[in-house]
Write an enzyme that holds these catalytic residues in place. Structure first.
Site, short mmCIF file in Angstrom:
data_model
loop_
_atom_site.label_atom_id
_atom_site.label_comp_id
_atom_site.label_asym_id
_atom_site.label_seq_id
_atom_site.Cartn_x
_atom_site.Cartn_y
_atom_site.Cartn_z
N GLY A 88 21.16 -20.73 12.86
CA GLY A 88 22.25 -19.79 12.61
C GLY A 88 22.55 -19.53 11.15
O GLY A 88 23.64 -19.06 10.80
N SER A 89 21.56 -19.77 10.27
CA SER A 89 21.86 -19.56 8.84
C SER A 89 22.10 -18.09 8.53
O SER A 89 22.90 -17.76 7.64
CB SER A 89 20.75 -20.13 7.97
N ASN A 90 21.43 -17.18 9.25
CA ASN A 90 21.69 -15.75 9.03
C ASN A 90 23.09 -15.36 9.50
O ASN A 90 23.77 -14.56 8.86
CB ASN A 90 20.64 -14.89 9.73
N MET A 139 15.01 -15.61 19.79
CA MET A 139 13.58 -15.78 20.01
C MET A 139 13.12 -15.30 21.39
O MET A 139 12.13 -15.79 21.93
CB MET A 139 13.17 -17.24 19.76
N ARG A 140 13.81 -14.34 21.95
CA ARG A 140 13.40 -13.73 23.22
C ARG A 140 13.15 -12.25 22.99
O ARG A 140 13.86 -11.62 22.19
CB ARG A 140 14.50 -13.85 24.27
N ASN A 165 17.33 -6.30 14.08
CA ASN A 165 16.69 -7.63 14.09
C ASN A 165 16.24 -7.97 12.68
O ASN A 165 15.81 -7.10 11.93
CB ASN A 165 15.47 -7.59 15.03
N HIS A 183 13.44 -10.12 10.66
CA HIS A 183 12.12 -10.72 10.92
C HIS A 183 11.54 -11.26 9.60
O HIS A 183 11.59 -10.57 8.58
CB HIS A 183 11.18 -9.67 11.53
C1 GAR Z 1 14.85 -16.38 10.65
O1 GAR Z 1 13.93 -16.72 9.65
C2 GAR Z 1 14.46 -15.09 11.34
O2 GAR Z 1 13.85 -14.19 10.48
C3 GAR Z 1 13.51 -15.60 12.39
O3 GAR Z 1 14.11 -16.78 12.87
C4 GAR Z 1 14.82 -17.40 11.80
C5 GAR Z 1 16.21 -17.76 12.28
O4 GAR Z 1 16.88 -18.53 11.34
N1 GAR Z 1 13.34 -14.63 13.43
C6 GAR Z 1 12.17 -14.34 14.00
O5 GAR Z 1 11.14 -14.93 13.74
C7 GAR Z 1 12.22 -13.24 15.05
N2 GAR Z 1 10.92 -12.72 15.31
P1 GAR Z 1 18.46 -18.82 11.46
O6 GAR Z 1 18.72 -19.33 12.86
O7 GAR Z 1 18.70 -19.87 10.42
O8 GAR Z 1 19.19 -17.53 11.17
#
Ligand code: GAR
Length: 198
Positions: A15-17, A95-96, A112, A114
């Site tokens: 969940g850092s984003n 991730m779905r 999204n 990526h």
């Molecule tokens: C992020 O790096 C995001 O870009 C990636 O998952 C991570 C989630 O990090 N998403 C994908 O790969 C989607 N195809 P977070 O939980 O710390 O936000």
């Protein structure tokens, strides 16, 4: 008077984003409100984060598939997002693969993040794909979500250098620092556009 853009955040990981979005909101740099956080992973960091910030955080059972949700579980997500009066859905490490009915419930209202410079390196662990390919530069992309995986219209990209001694972990950490700037900035742009007085 302008009102904050109402966001629904979907995630499966730490969940850092989502934290970056909430911190920008709290800091007054993003005119938005996280109305709901939804996860397909019961003990995920993103649900703990929601609790930390007093945002409703809900677990939705993914069902029997690995890469997508059962249609009735997607329906549940649509219901929750509508109940929370969400205007923009943000996939932040979800991730779905999103399918129906969620896709058509939020046309051009779902984005999204990526971890690559799309169209390069779609799919999982894109930073590892970039390392394996011997790239010198990679990055992150924010795009609209549509039926094609990691391929909707691109809204913003940031480049990230790959260092000769990078490990998958060090590279992903550097990409994430860029994600935390890019994603709130793209949301701010959308908020500005959607809530511009007519
Ligand atoms: C992020 O790096 C995001 O870009 C990636 O998952 C991570 C989630 O990090 N998403 C994908 O790969 C989607 N195809 P977070 O939980 O710390 O936000």
């Amino acid at each position: 008077m302008k009102r904050p853009l109402r966001l629904g955040v979907l995630g499966s990981g730490k969940g850092s984003n989502c934290r970056a979005i909430i911190e920008k909101i709290v800091g007054g740099q993003l005119d938005a409100e996280v109305r709901i956080v939804i996860s397909d992973v019961e003990n995920s960091g993103i649900l703990k984060l929601a609790r930390e910030f007093g945002v409703p955080g809900l677990y939705v059972r993914p069902g029997r598939f690995e890469t997508r949700l059962e249609p009735e579980n997607e329906e549940e997500i649509v219901r929750l997002l509508h109940e929370a009066e969400v205007e923009l859905v943000v996939l932040a490490g979800f991730m779905r693969i999103v399918r129906q009915p969620l896709l058509s419930a939020f046309p051009r209202r779902m984005i999204n993040i990526h971890p690559s410079l799309l169209p390069k390196f779609r799919g999982r662990e894109a930073w590892k794909q970039a390392l394996r390919a011997g790239e010198r530069v990679t990055g992150c992309t924010v795009h609209y979500v549509d039926a094609a995986v990691d391929a909707g219209e691109i809204l913003g990209q940031e480049t990230v250098q790959i260092m000769p001694d990078d490990t998958p972990e060090s590279l992903h950490a550097r990409i994430q620092r860029s994600e935390h700037v890019l994603l709130p900035a793209v949301i701010a742009g959308i908020a500005e556009k959607l809530h511009r007085p007519k």
